[in-house]
Write a protein that holds these residues in place. Structure first.
Motif, PDB file in Angstrom:
ATOM      1  N   ASN A 143      10.901 -55.497   0.559  1.00  0.00           N
ATOM      2  CA  ASN A 143       9.458 -55.836   0.066  1.00  0.00           C
ATOM      3  C   ASN A 143       9.341 -55.340  -1.108  1.00  0.00           C
ATOM      4  OD1 ASN A 143       6.698 -56.225  -0.034  1.00  0.00           O
ATOM      5  ND2 ASN A 143       6.112 -54.770   1.747  1.00  0.00           N
ATOM      6  N   PRO A 144       8.865 -56.349  -2.055  1.00  0.00           N
ATOM      7  CA  PRO A 144       8.671 -55.885  -3.521  1.00  0.00           C
ATOM      8  C   PRO A 144       7.415 -55.223  -3.651  1.00  0.00           C
ATOM      9  CG  PRO A 144       8.412 -58.306  -3.266  1.00  0.00           C
ATOM     10  CD  PRO A 144       9.263 -57.838  -1.910  1.00  0.00           C
ATOM     11  N   LYS A 145       6.391 -55.353  -2.800  1.00  0.00           N
ATOM     12  CA  LYS A 145       5.217 -54.907  -2.673  1.00  0.00           C
ATOM     13  C   LYS A 145       5.407 -53.133  -1.849  1.00  0.00           C
ATOM     14  CE  LYS A 145       1.484 -56.737  -3.485  1.00  0.00           C
ATOM     15  NZ  LYS A 145       0.005 -57.336  -2.859  1.00  0.00           N
ATOM     16  N   CYS A 146       6.400 -52.897  -1.652  1.00  0.00           N
ATOM     17  CA  CYS A 146       6.198 -51.734  -0.707  1.00  0.00           C
ATOM     18  C   CYS A 146       6.386 -50.408  -1.925  1.00  0.00           C
ATOM     19  CB  CYS A 146       7.816 -51.464  -0.058  1.00  0.00           C
ATOM     20  SG  CYS A 146       8.009 -49.887   0.683  1.00  0.00           S
ATOM     21  N   ILE A 147       5.671 -49.428  -1.537  1.00  0.00           N
ATOM     22  CA  ILE A 147       5.524 -48.288  -2.422  1.00  0.00           C
ATOM     23  C   ILE A 147       6.608 -47.824  -2.845  1.00  0.00           C
ATOM     24  CG2 ILE A 147       5.347 -46.846  -0.336  1.00  0.00           C
ATOM     25  CD1 ILE A 147       3.307 -46.098  -3.685  1.00  0.00           C
TER      26      ILE A 147
ATOM     27  N   ASN B  23       8.018 -49.034  -6.087  1.00  0.00           N
ATOM     28  CA  ASN B  23       7.010 -48.817  -7.115  1.00  0.00           C
ATOM     29  C   ASN B  23       6.619 -47.227  -7.640  1.00  0.00           C
ATOM     30  OD1 ASN B  23       6.069 -51.908  -7.698  1.00  0.00           O
ATOM     31  ND2 ASN B  23       6.292 -51.444  -5.685  1.00  0.00           N
ATOM     32  N   GLU B  24       7.336 -46.363  -6.813  1.00  0.00           N
ATOM     33  CA  GLU B  24       7.160 -45.217  -7.403  1.00  0.00           C
ATOM     34  C   GLU B  24       8.597 -44.302  -7.067  1.00  0.00           C
ATOM     35  OE1 GLU B  24       3.859 -43.720  -7.254  1.00  0.00           O
ATOM     36  OE2 GLU B  24       4.149 -41.597  -6.823  1.00  0.00           O
ATOM     37  N   PRO B  25       8.707 -43.344  -8.016  1.00  0.00           N
ATOM     38  CA  PRO B  25      10.090 -42.420  -7.890  1.00  0.00           C
ATOM     39  C   PRO B  25      10.172 -41.562  -6.909  1.00  0.00           C
ATOM     40  CG  PRO B  25       8.444 -41.507  -9.573  1.00  0.00           C
ATOM     41  CD  PRO B  25       7.570 -42.906  -8.927  1.00  0.00           C
ATOM     42  N   MET B  26      10.611 -42.177  -5.518  1.00  0.00           N
ATOM     43  CA  MET B  26      10.546 -41.357  -4.352  1.00  0.00           C
ATOM     44  C   MET B  26      11.938 -41.958  -3.427  1.00  0.00           C
ATOM     45  SD  MET B  26       7.373 -43.844  -2.365  1.00  0.00           S
ATOM     46  CE  MET B  26       7.874 -43.040  -0.659  1.00  0.00           C
TER      47      MET B  26
ATOM     48  N   LYS C 117      15.331 -51.368  19.609  1.00  0.00           N
ATOM     49  CA  LYS C 117      15.236 -52.581  20.446  1.00  0.00           C
ATOM     50  C   LYS C 117      16.041 -53.710  19.919  1.00  0.00           C
ATOM     51  CE  LYS C 117      10.750 -51.596  21.737  1.00  0.00           C
ATOM     52  NZ  LYS C 117       9.335 -51.401  21.129  1.00  0.00           N
TER      53      LYS C 117
ATOM     54  N   HIS D 138      10.090 -47.229   6.832  1.00  0.00           N
ATOM     55  CA  HIS D 138       9.129 -46.237   7.369  1.00  0.00           C
ATOM     56  C   HIS D 138       7.723 -46.186   6.691  1.00  0.00           C
ATOM     57  CE1 HIS D 138       7.288 -42.275   8.108  1.00  0.00           C
ATOM     58  NE2 HIS D 138       7.342 -41.878   6.941  1.00  0.00           N
ATOM     59  N   TYR D 139       7.710 -46.840   5.385  1.00  0.00           N
ATOM     60  CA  TYR D 139       6.414 -46.954   4.750  1.00  0.00           C
ATOM     61  C   TYR D 139       5.691 -48.226   4.855  1.00  0.00           C
ATOM     62  CZ  TYR D 139       7.899 -42.578   2.838  1.00  0.00           C
ATOM     63  OH  TYR D 139       8.260 -41.214   2.607  1.00  0.00           O
ATOM     64  N   CYS D 140       6.350 -49.150   4.690  1.00  0.00           N
ATOM     65  CA  CYS D 140       5.449 -50.541   4.660  1.00  0.00           C
ATOM     66  C   CYS D 140       5.792 -51.265   6.034  1.00  0.00           C
ATOM     67  CB  CYS D 140       5.990 -51.492   3.530  1.00  0.00           C
ATOM     68  SG  CYS D 140       7.520 -52.322   3.664  1.00  0.00           S
TER      69      CYS D 140
ATOM     70  N   LEU E 181      -0.498 -51.313  -2.913  1.00  0.00           N
ATOM     71  CA  LEU E 181       1.039 -51.450  -2.387  1.00  0.00           C
ATOM     72  C   LEU E 181       0.917 -50.881  -1.006  1.00  0.00           C
ATOM     73  CD1 LEU E 181       2.767 -49.787  -5.597  1.00  0.00           C
ATOM     74  CD2 LEU E 181       3.118 -52.164  -4.752  1.00  0.00           C
ATOM     75  N   GLU E 182       2.039 -51.542  -0.289  1.00  0.00           N
ATOM     76  CA  GLU E 182       2.107 -51.284   1.236  1.00  0.00           C
ATOM     77  C   GLU E 182       2.941 -50.055   1.491  1.00  0.00           C
ATOM     78  OE1 GLU E 182       3.733 -54.997   2.755  1.00  0.00           O
ATOM     79  OE2 GLU E 182       2.500 -55.781   1.373  1.00  0.00           O
ATOM     80  N   GLY E 183       2.308 -49.189   2.424  1.00  0.00           N
ATOM     81  CA  GLY E 183       3.000 -47.851   2.467  1.00  0.00           C
ATOM     82  C   GLY E 183       2.602 -46.555   1.775  1.00  0.00           C
ATOM     83  N   ALA E 184       1.553 -47.073   0.693  1.00  0.00           N
ATOM     84  CA  ALA E 184       1.164 -46.202  -0.197  1.00  0.00           C
ATOM     85  C   ALA E 184       0.393 -44.939   0.463  1.00  0.00           C
ATOM     86  CB  ALA E 184       0.184 -46.876  -1.269  1.00  0.00           C
TER      87      ALA E 184
ATOM     88  N   LEU F 155       0.748 -43.698   3.600  1.00  0.00           N
ATOM     89  CA  LEU F 155       1.395 -43.018   4.290  1.00  0.00           C
ATOM     90  C   LEU F 155       2.103 -42.170   3.352  1.00  0.00           C
ATOM     91  CD1 LEU F 155       3.013 -42.314   6.895  1.00  0.00           C
ATOM     92  CD2 LEU F 155       4.502 -44.105   6.771  1.00  0.00           C
ATOM     93  N   TYR F 156       2.352 -42.457   2.262  1.00  0.00           N
ATOM     94  CA  TYR F 156       3.170 -41.923   1.260  1.00  0.00           C
ATOM     95  C   TYR F 156       2.430 -40.572   0.719  1.00  0.00           C
ATOM     96  CZ  TYR F 156       5.651 -40.223  -2.804  1.00  0.00           C
ATOM     97  OH  TYR F 156       6.484 -39.365  -3.821  1.00  0.00           O
TER      98      TYR F 156
ATOM     99  N   ASN G 154      -0.805 -54.389   4.745  1.00  0.00           N
ATOM    100  CA  ASN G 154      -0.383 -53.521   5.676  1.00  0.00           C
ATOM    101  C   ASN G 154      -1.454 -52.931   6.524  1.00  0.00           C
ATOM    102  OD1 ASN G 154       1.857 -52.195   7.056  1.00  0.00           O
ATOM    103  ND2 ASN G 154       1.571 -50.223   5.877  1.00  0.00           N
TER     104      ASN G 154
END
Lengths: 150, 303
Positions: free
Chosen positions: A109-113, A116-119, A128, A136-138, B105-108, B110-111, B128
């Motif tokens: 997902n390009p819009k996942c954090i 876009n963040e050094p993590m 299932k 875990h994030y998005c 951004l999605e998941g921001a 939570l992070y 999200n």
């Protein structure tokens, strides 16, 4: 003749066998072999009764932690690992898919954090749906067979 | 480290937690002003503008006696200079007791909740989660129906991309709802959420038609916007764009207790003649957001 002898035996170290040929370079990169100073032998397109063709890596004087080796499960879940001491196989094992998978896979997902963040990325293995991992994030799911590595 | 009481996603809330937040919101509705947060500082970090949500949070904080710091326009923050989210959060947590954040951004959120040592309230992270919207929806349903249990909830419009309707399904799983999904084919409820319903024993019915006979069984009619840009086939958009518009004339068979909700802003999916009908509830719904957010801020601060 023993197939493995096409690549010289090592005295001490780790042998990773039955790597699918199309996954060889990902395995090399996951283990960071390009930065290694000890002897590394790589066999590519070797004949295999089980797989047709396979790849194999022998790494001298290097023993990996379970965590390092289990990262391989993401790209090559069926490799065989042998630990060699004094030219003898002292331990054989399989890799196990870690859960969560941390710092190995890139989220699709390009819009996942995480993109876009050094993590470090983190994925949970779906209980299932077989072969599916979930960010875990998005929350984006993807098939473990088609993942890109970080 | 102390328990992190952040509110990041609606899925994490139990039935008991949802009901306790609703009861708390009821109290705040009776007495919206108090000094519970006297001496506290609430940071509102809007990395993506959202005036409606920000004003609601800031009003909630002000009514509870807190002071508010933050930014409403991401152009003025150091994010545009290349600062990471983590660095921004690490800096702001030195000043504030709780951080309310909206991010594109999605998941921001939570992070942020993983790196922060103060609670984070997610005010929307991309497509999200937006749990405080869901809490105000739940509070509105509870207030108008007297319960959350065993209701017929009709979800109308864009059920494919509609974040609010997905969250509502997850939150209502504790309360034995019956859902009716009313949407054009292209924007139908994704299989993922239908599977979710099956796994949680939730009954659902799907419709493509939207008329007074279908609406007649509803306790809650939750409208969403059918957006042109969501369609790959514009012919399809032209065909369905007027099908999912609610008009006052469609309400003749509606149940007495039925209420119409909408996360707002609306465009044309609810005709203006509906505003004066007793079933219309979307403006009060927005007001309920204030009480729901007062309850949430207090909860994450363990007050």
């Amino acid at each position: 003749m023993n197939q493995e002898l096409m690549v010289a035996a090592i005295e001490n170290g780790t042998v990773i066998d039955h790597i699918p040929c199309n996954k060889l370079f990902e395995v090399i990169s996951l283990l960071g072999l390009q930065a290694m100073t000890s002897t590394v032998m790589i066999g590519y397109n070797l004949a295999s009764g089980k797989m047709g063709s396979k790849s194999l890596i022998k790494i001298s004087d290097r023993f990996f932690s379970d965590e390092e080796l289990n990262r391989l499960a993401v790209v090559a879940p069926n490799v065989n690992l042998s630990i060699i001491r004094n030219f003898e196989v002292v331990e054989k094992r399989q890799v196990e898919m870690p859960s969560p998978i941390v710092g190995v896979v890139k989220c699709a997902n390009p819009k996942c954090i995480t993109n876009n963040e050094p993590m470090r990325t983190r994925f949970d293995v779906s209980e299932k749906k077989e072969g599916v991992i979930r960010c875990h994030y998005c929350g984006r799911e993807q098939l473990v067979d088609t993942v890109k590595l970080v | 480290m102390a328990e992190n009481r952040s509110l990041v996603s609606i899925e994490s809330l139990s039935r008991e937690k949802i009901l306790s937040l609703i009861h708390r919101a009821e109290e705040f509705e009776k007495n919206p002003n108090s000094k519970i947060l006297d001496g506290k500082i609430v940071a509102t970090l809007f990395f993506e503008p959202s005036t409606r949500t920000r004003l609601s949070f800031e009003t909630a904080a002000n009514r509870l006696g807190a002071k508010v710091i933050g930014f409403a326009d991401p152009k003025i923050t150091s994010g545009t200079k290349g600062e990471t989210l983590k660095d921004t959060i690490m800096m702001v947590q030195n000043y504030a007791d709780v951080i309310v954040m909206r991010h594109y951004l999605e998941g921001a959120a939570l992070y942020a909740s993983e790196v922060a040592n103060v609670p984070i309230i997610n005010a929307g992270d991309g497509a999200n989660q937006h749990p405080t919207q869901t809490m105000l929806d739940l509070y509105s349903i509870y207030k108008t129906q007297g319960t959350l249990d065993n209701l017929n909830v009709f979800l109308v419009g864009d059920l494919k991309y509609g974040r609010t309707v997905h969250s509502l399904i997850m939150a209502l799983r504790h309360f034995n709802p019956t859902f009716h999904f009313i949407a054009p084919k292209e924007l139908a409820m994704p299989d993922e959420y239908k599977t979710y319903c099956k796994e949680h024993g939730i009954t659902y019915v799907e419709h493509e038609d939207f008329n007074e006979d279908i609406i007649a069984e509803a306790d809650i009619l939750y409208m969403t916007r059918v957006q042109r840009e969501r369609f790959t086939d514009l012919m399809e958009y032209e065909r369905v764009k007027d099908v999912y518009i609610l008009k006052a004339s469609m309400l003749s068979k509606a149940r007495e207790n039925m209420k119409i909700l909408h996360p707002l802003p609306r465009v044309n999916e609810i005709a203006y003649d509906v505003d004066d009908v007793k079933h219309a509830y979307y403006f009060q719904q927005a007001q309920n957001g204030l009480y729901a957010r007062e309850a949430i801020i207090c909860d994450v601060l363990n007050l």
